[in-house]
Enzyme design. Structure first.
Site, PDB file in Angstrom:
ATOM      1  N   ARG B  75      24.742 -14.839   0.115  1.00 42.77           N
ATOM      2  CA  ARG B  75      23.650 -13.675   0.261  1.00 42.77           C
ATOM      3  C   ARG B  75      24.108 -12.262   0.139  1.00 42.77           C
ATOM      4  NH1 ARG B  75      20.429 -11.642   5.034  1.00 42.77           N
ATOM      5  NH2 ARG B  75      18.493 -11.441   4.463  1.00 42.77           N
ATOM      6  N   ILE B 101      14.701  -8.293   1.252  1.00 44.22           N
ATOM      7  CA  ILE B 101      15.112  -9.757   1.007  1.00 44.22           C
ATOM      8  C   ILE B 101      14.923 -10.311   2.280  1.00 44.22           C
ATOM      9  CG2 ILE B 101      17.566  -9.078   1.725  1.00 44.22           C
ATOM     10  CD1 ILE B 101      18.605 -11.270   0.016  1.00 44.22           C
ATOM     11  N   SER B 102      14.301 -11.395   2.366  1.00 48.73           N
ATOM     12  CA  SER B 102      13.587 -12.156   3.419  1.00 48.73           C
ATOM     13  C   SER B 102      14.795 -12.631   4.473  1.00 48.73           C
ATOM     14  CB  SER B 102      12.643 -13.473   3.105  1.00 48.73           C
ATOM     15  OG  SER B 102      11.924 -13.114   2.157  1.00 48.73           O
ATOM     16  N   GLN B 103      14.386 -12.824   5.696  1.00 53.00           N
ATOM     17  CA  GLN B 103      15.110 -13.633   6.765  1.00 53.00           C
ATOM     18  C   GLN B 103      15.723 -14.896   6.154  1.00 53.00           C
ATOM     19  OE1 GLN B 103      13.070 -13.736  10.362  1.00 53.00           O
ATOM     20  NE2 GLN B 103      14.889 -14.156  11.724  1.00 53.00           N
TER      21      GLN B 103
END
Lengths: 820, 252
Positions: B75, B101-103
């Site tokens: 990530r 950017i999502s969890q």
């Protein structure tokens, strides 16, 4: 630099700097609503007060060093105000504070603190000018005070006028220039040598106000406008601004806007081209292309908000919050007998009817459509016409609503009193229809349901369940409130409407469990279950148990979008990293962060310096804590009343910015007068008498203001503003007295404590400006005023043993005394 | 840009460099350490979140394959350089252009709910940094991804190529109409905010396919909308709360 006759205070300069500082305070609220979100309004009031508090401390500590250098110090601070008013804003808007990230990112509170400290600087400079003048011209204090207040009052009025003419960024340049101009005027008034110093300052002011010093607003990248402009070929085609907001119109030819809340998945046809209109860079509304061909609007019949048209034949419609006209188009598609569209912002109507008339088909000018430029509550209260359908448009944007962004925003459209007013405008068989975004777990939808029940019960209806229906799309709920029981054919129409559009039935008279939660399934039939519980006699117990606050909002607690319960907070905080973050309303948490920041800053800037440079003085047993309690109490009480009044007048003056300007201005002027009068007629006023007067008037206002407003709501704005000032006058006049009276006692018995009295009073007002809102959210504004009354009584009580033998000193006399 | 704009930028930079030092000192000055280790810790954290939310998402663990991929895809390569030290925190991060950017927990959950099979073709609306596409691409045969912001489409495309994700194709276009030439899709994931579910996307979903839409503004996914198309072409939609929370108390 040499000054000529320094015996005359630079009165016009004082008025100008005072005007500039107050204009700055109001302007910052506007600017931060655009670049960030509107929560900063509380912060600005608090900041301005902190400026004065800190300045009092600063001058008390450095009086000796400043002696004989009044003019240099005054000039320096006036110039610094002019420069930092613009510069500190530019720096503050570059601070990478992101309110949305407040809970994810431990750095964010520091950035907030930094914005706070940056914006403190100009207020501190302006306050220094005023306080310096007070202490240097104590003999002519009443004149200095008079010009100070006059200036402040003019500043509040002028900035509203200016915002109608120029964009907020240019208004900021003007405020900065005004600061420099006040320095120039001071040089001229005090006959400063050499003469060209006046010219240089005027030139600097001209440059400051000119396009050379122009700048652009750095809008948060997470606001709708910033994001829309990132899209390929998207461009701004219009921007206009007024105190009511900045409207930015965007065209996006490559990737068109298709704003259609809650459209059914099986909607026919396509969505016509739209232009997006952002209010204050967020809150999306659209202008839709319309060439007169109603068939192209078929998709509008596939929104949940189209439901009432299936129960009415050729209705007379009232659309509240018409904006770009989406709800009016929906109405036109269903062939109404007439549509009345109410829109608060005249510039929105201009966009539809003039600027983009070819695009929108100038729908507000079509036969059968009448547009009213008015605030919705004011229009409804002032009109006697009756309608078959009152449609409350979905005004806020989805993102903002779901983030809890409006948690702190007062909204008088969704209160129990508002619903009752809407229902009174209905013809027999008429329908009130309200659409809201849905959220999981349910909040908004349930609160409007509960509000409708309450409004119906207030009308004497014993079984409100027979008058209500609610449906749900993928992301909207629509509530219908009929003023007659829903008939069997009407219920059939509702069922058919939902079935054809795959919408869910939430409630109608006679609904069964199996009929709810079928198409767009929630983990359980939450809406249905809650609606059934809300209709039972133990509704209050259910609302108490529910983990969000779904009690109806009232005009006293107009925070419709505040759903967070303190009881639920620990659970939500513990779940925040497991997907629970969105359940926390960050608007509320930003308020708490601002409160903590204000506490810390007022401690660091006001009290800590005093403590570090404290002098040892004579001790009077018991008096120290009494002084502290007295000044903390009156500082807090004053702000509580002021903030409560700002809220009360929003409903009357129809916009927060007008209310803030009028109320602030009235309080400044009349409290100032009160303090002067209390000094002049010191023998005729006593603290218990003044406090008694304040408490009586406050109670009277709590009781009679709502009725008075209802009676006067139809008056034009031009009358309402002076009338508001007149209403505030007697209360503010009395409220101006306890501070100088208390200072009189301190200067008589414990002069070394004068700076402490200033400081504590300043800190209390800084903190209570924010605290008042927090208290109001939970307990209402009436409670805020009650607290203020209690605090005034407490203040009278703690100093009852110390009658003011020496009489009341004026600020100047006191400052002079503390020098000794 | 006017003089004052420029001045404020220059001043702003100098000013913030100074302030940044202070902020860094008080915030977590955590060493970047070994990304592989951090990733494993993150995977454990996600597993725990899933256990906590099992009654709401209907399962007590996610697909092993999904969790394995979560442990493989770096990530930190999908976040801006200055945020790399935070890449393995279970939180959304800003990636510029007002996007996030999502969890990771949400990424894992969404990927699992899509029920990806090795032969599947998936469509993503809202590429962002490309992280979600990268995770998905290790579980299906091909991912098509559409991004509305040109700069993000370009950088995500280049990044994915550089990192060797060869079965992902990114284009800058209007996601509303899907990607007709590659339709129908077994799985569609729509991360872009919309006031409604685009009907053209629903029609590009294969019978038996799944569409998932995280709902909520930046930094906040409040629910996942899950649409299934039955073999007969009917649509069933369902809302999944990604959090262990029941609004009713007492007898409920």
């Amino acid at each position: 630099m040499q000054t000529g006759v320094a015996l005359k205070p630079p009165l016009f300069s004082i008025a100008l700097i005072s005007a500039a500082a107050l204009a700055y305070e109001i302007l910052l609220m506007r600017l931060f609503s655009i670049i960030q979100w509107h929560h900063f309004a509380y912060m600005m009031i608090s900041l301005a007060l902190l400026g004065y508090g800190a300045s009092g401390t600063f001058l008390a500590l450095f009086q000796r060093k400043l002696e004989g250098r009044f003019f240099e110090a005054y000039l320096f601070n006036a110039v610094m105000f002019g420069v930092t008013a613009v510069l500190c804003f530019l720096l503050a808007q570059a601070v990478p504070f992101n309110a949305l990230e407040v809970l994810w990112d431990p750095q964010q509170p520091f950035w907030l603190m930094l914005i706070f400290l940056l914006l403190f600087i100009p207020f501190f400079c302006a306050a220094n000018c005023i306080c310096l003048a007070f202490s240097n011209y104590s003999a002519q204090l009443h004149r200095v005070y008079c010009f100070d207040l006059l200036g402040a009052g003019c500043g509040a009025a002028a900035i509203i006028g200016l915002l109608f003419i120029v964009p907020p960024a240019t208004a900021l340049q003007a405020v900065g220039a005004l600061g420099l101009l006040s320095a120039a005027v001071a040089c001229w008034e005090c006959r400063v040598q050499p003469h060209w110093s006046v010219l240089i300052l005027v030139l600097a002011a001209v440059i400051m106000a000119s396009p050379v010093a122009g700048f652009s607003l750095q809008i948060s990248q997470f606001k709708g406008l910033s994001q829309a402009l990132r899209v390929l070929n998207a461009e701004q085609v219009d921007q206009r601004s007024s105190p009511l907001g900045q409207l930015t119109t965007i065209r996006s030819p490559s990737i068109p806007f298709r704003h259609t809340p809650g459209l059914s998945l099986n909607a026919p046809g396509s969505i016509p081209v739209q232009l997006a209109v952002f209010t204050d860079a967020d809150s999306l509304g659209v202008l839709t292309r319309f060439d007169g061909d109603l068939d192209k609007l078929a998709y509008l019949d596939y929104q949940s908000s189209a439901l009432p048209y299936h129960l009415l034949d050729k209705p007379a419609v009232l659309v509240l919050g018409a904006g770009g006209g989406a709800d009016v188009l929906q109405s036109l598609y269903h062939e109404p007998s007439h549509v009345h569209a109410v829109e608060l912002n005249p510039q929105f109507v201009e966009l539809v009817n003039e600027e983009f008339a070819d695009f929108t088909g100038a729908i507000y000018r079509l036969p059968g459509v009448t547009v009213h430029k008015a605030e919705a509550r004011g229009y409804v209260a002032g009109s006697s016409a009756a309608y078959d359908l009152v449609q409350v448009a979905l005004l806020d944007s989805f993102g903002a609503s779901s983030a809890g962004l409006y948690a702190l925003s007062e909204n008088y459209l969704y209160t129990a009193e508002a619903f009752a007013a809407y229902l009174q405008r209905l013809k027999p068989g008429g329908i009130l229809s309200i659409t809201r975004w849905t959220r999981s777990p349910p909040r908004d939808g349930l609160k409007i349901f509960a509000t409708a029940i309450e409004a119906l019960e207030q009308q004497g209806i014993a079984d409100p369940g027979r008058y209500l229906a609610m449906i749900r799309s993928w992301n909207t709920t629509t509530l219908l409130v009929k003023n007659e029981p829903l008939s069997a054919p009407a219920i059939e129409s509702i069922k058919t409407f939902c079935q054809q559009r795959w919408f869910d039935l939430v409630y109608f008279p006679g609904i069964t469990n199996g009929e709810a939660n079928r198409y767009n399934q929630l983990p359980a039939a939450w809406y249905f279950d809650a609606a059934m519980r809300l209709l039972k006699p133990d509704r209050a117990a259910f609302m108490d148990d529910y983990k969000f606050n779904i009690r109806p909002a009232t005009d006293d607690r107009p925070y419709f979008s505040h759903f967070l319960k303190l009881r639920t907070l620990p659970e939500l905080l513990s779940l925040r990293e497991q997907g629970g973050m969105p359940l926390l309303e960050w608007g509320y948490l930003v308020l708490i962060a601002t409160l903590l920041t204000a506490l810390l800053a007022s401690f660091l800037l006001v009290l800590l310096p005093l403590w570090l440079r404290r002098k040892s003085g004579p001790r009077v047993p018991g008096l120290h804590w009494r002084i502290m309690a007295y000044f903390a109490a009156i500082g807090t009480a004053f702000m509580f009343v002021e903030i409560a009044f700002i809220q009360k007048f929003i409903l009357f003056l129809h916009h927060p910015l007008y209310a803030v300007s009028v109320v602030l201005c009235a309080f400044l002027v009349f409290a100032g007068l009160g303090s002067l009068v209390s000094a002049r007629w010191r023998k005729h006023v006593s603290l218990p008498g003044v406090v008694g007067g304040i408490c009586t008037l406050s109670l009277l206002y709590i009781l009679f203001l709502p009725g008075l407003f209802e009676f006067l709501v139809q008056l034009p704005g031009g009358f309402k503003i002076p009338l508001s000032a007149l209403v505030i006058a007697p209360l503010a006049f009395l409220m101006g007295m306890p501070f100088p009276m208390g200072l009189g006692i301190v200067s008589e018995r414990l002069p070394s404590w004068i700076p402490w009295a200033w400081g504590i009073n300043g800190c209390a007002s800084v903190v209570s400006a924010i605290l008042a809102t927090l208290v109001a959210i939970h307990l209402g504004f009436v409670f805020v005023v009650f607290l203020a009354i209690l605090l005034y009584l407490l203040a009278a009580l703690v100093l009852r043993k110390y009658p003011d033998n020496a009489g009341i000193a004026t600020r100047g006399e006191i400052l002079a005394k503390s020098k000794e | 840009m006017s003089c004052l704009d420029r001045l404020s930028v220059v001043l702003g930079r100098g000013f913030f460099l100074g302030v940044l030092g202070f902020v860094c000192a008080v915030s977590w000055a955590q060493p970047t350490g070994d990304y592989q280790q951090q990733r494993q810790r993150l995977v454990e954290e996600i597993s725990q979140d899933v256990i906590n939310t099992r009654t709401y998402i209907g399962k007590s663990s996610l697909d092993d394959r999904v969790m394995r991929v979560m442990g493989l895809v770096g990530r930190h390569r999908f976040v801006p350089a200055d945020l790399q030290s935070q890449a393995y925190k279970n939180r959304p991060l800003p990636i510029g252009y007002g996007q996030t950017i999502s969890q990771p927990y949400i990424v894992a959950l969404m990927t699992d709910l899509l029920d990806p099979e090795p032969g599947d073709v998936a469509l993503e609306i809202g590429t962002g940094s490309g992280y979600q596409a990268a995770v998905l691409s290790r579980l299906v045969s091909q991912v098509y991804s559409i991004e509305i912001i040109p700069q993000l489409a370009e950088s995500a495309s280049a990044r994915l190529k550089r990192l060797g994700f060869s079965n992902i194709e990114v284009k800058n276009a209007d996601g509303y109409y899907g990607w007709e030439e590659h339709a129908p899709f077994d799985a569609i994931i729509v991360t872009a905010a919309s006031s409604h579910i685009p009907p053209p996307l629903v029609s590009q979903l294969k019978p038996g396919g799944v569409m998932i839409i995280p709902v909520g503004p930046a930094f906040q996914v409040q629910q996942l909308s899950l649409l299934r198309k039955t073999a007969a072409g009917e649509i069933h939609s369902q809302q999944v709360l990604p959090v262990r929370f029941v609004p009713f108390t007492g007898e409920h």
